[in-house]
Design a protein around this motif. Structure first.
Motif, PDB file in Angstrom:
ATOM      1  N   LEU A 146       0.830  -1.204   0.000  1.00 17.13           N
ATOM      2  CA  LEU A 146       0.000   0.000   0.000  1.00 17.13           C
ATOM      3  C   LEU A 146       0.867   1.256   0.000  1.00 17.13           C
ATOM      4  CD1 LEU A 146      -2.696  -1.184   2.548  1.00 17.13           C
ATOM      5  CD2 LEU A 146      -2.682  -1.409   0.056  1.00 17.13           C
ATOM      6  N   THR A 155      -8.278  -3.377  -1.913  1.00 18.26           N
ATOM      7  CA  THR A 155      -7.099  -3.718  -1.122  1.00 18.26           C
ATOM      8  C   THR A 155      -7.543  -4.230   0.242  1.00 18.26           C
ATOM      9  OG1 THR A 155      -6.919  -1.412  -0.383  1.00 18.26           O
ATOM     10  CG2 THR A 155      -5.570  -2.076  -2.273  1.00 18.26           C
ATOM     11  N   ALA A 193      -6.084   0.810   3.436  1.00 21.87           N
ATOM     12  CA  ALA A 193      -6.737  -0.313   2.778  1.00 21.87           C
ATOM     13  C   ALA A 193      -8.248  -0.132   2.742  1.00 21.87           C
ATOM     14  CB  ALA A 193      -6.387  -1.614   3.497  1.00 21.87           C
TER      15      ALA A 193
END
Length: 211
Positions: A146, A155, A193
């Motif tokens: 990330l 993600t 995320a």
């Protein structure tokens, strides 16, 4: 943010449902990343998603980010145990974009190179290109993914507390721990995320629910 305990089996089904509900699912190629330290075993979760996605009509292609590390001459320029180099230099972002992620853009060829370099031998894997179906899903797994501006539709970050990370990291890999401390401080992966799963006890994961 609320934290919901969930069984490992239900977690896989929930993630598969979430992927299948993404905009464009079943119509175009989707790119999904499972991010986490080796101690969190992101590849295991990514592997577990393959069959549930297939049952939902979404063929999948697995690509471990470990197949896209820079050559040892670059990775190890500052020694074999330099945590900053591990954080900054090991992953070959350019190759991952060029060979995996960009070809899956709308209108892309769909031809993906599953691996570029063997991280152990430091030699080219000579893997053949693989086509991903127009309605397929790429499942990428690896550490420190990330905050790199990689084009991904979803993600998932597997979070470990510092104590759990240290406890579950193999002795020969503990030199990487400062890199993950930097990752937490600079990238805040649990916030970056789309979905975060706490895995201090792998038998009892917990999903972090965002408002």
């Amino acid at each position: 943010m609320p934290i919901r305990p969930i069984s490992p089996e239900r977690l896989v089904e929930l993630l598969a449902d979430r992927i299948a509900a993404l905009p464009g699912a079943g119509e175009r190629r989707l790119r999904v990343a499972v991010d986490g330290a080796a101690a969190a075993r992101p590849g295991v979760l990514a592997d577990a998603l393959v069959e549930p996605l297939r049952l939902r009509g979404l063929p999948t292609l697995r690509v471990p980010a470990a197949g896209f590390l820079r050559p040892a001459s670059v990775r190890l320029e500052y020694g074999r145990h330099d945590a900053d180099a591990f954080h900054d230099l090991w992953l070959d972002d350019g190759a991952l974009l060029r060979e995996v992620l960009d070809p899956l853009e709308p209108g892309g060829t769909g031809r993906v190179l599953p691996s570029l370099r063997d991280p152990v031998t430091d030699r080219a894997t000579r893997a053949p290109y693989t086509g991903l179906a127009p309605a397929g899903v790429l499942l990428l797994d690896g550490a420190l993914l990330l905050g790199r501006w990689l084009p991904l539709e979803l993600t998932v970050h597997l979070a470990l507390s510092p104590a759990a990370l240290e406890r579950r990291t193999a002795p020969e890999e503990r030199w990487t721990l400062p890199a993950f401390a930097r990752y937490e401080a600079e990238t805040a992966p649990a916030e970056a995320a789309d979905l975060t799963v706490r895995l201090d006890d792998p038998r009892h994961p917990a999903l972090v629910e965002r408002p």
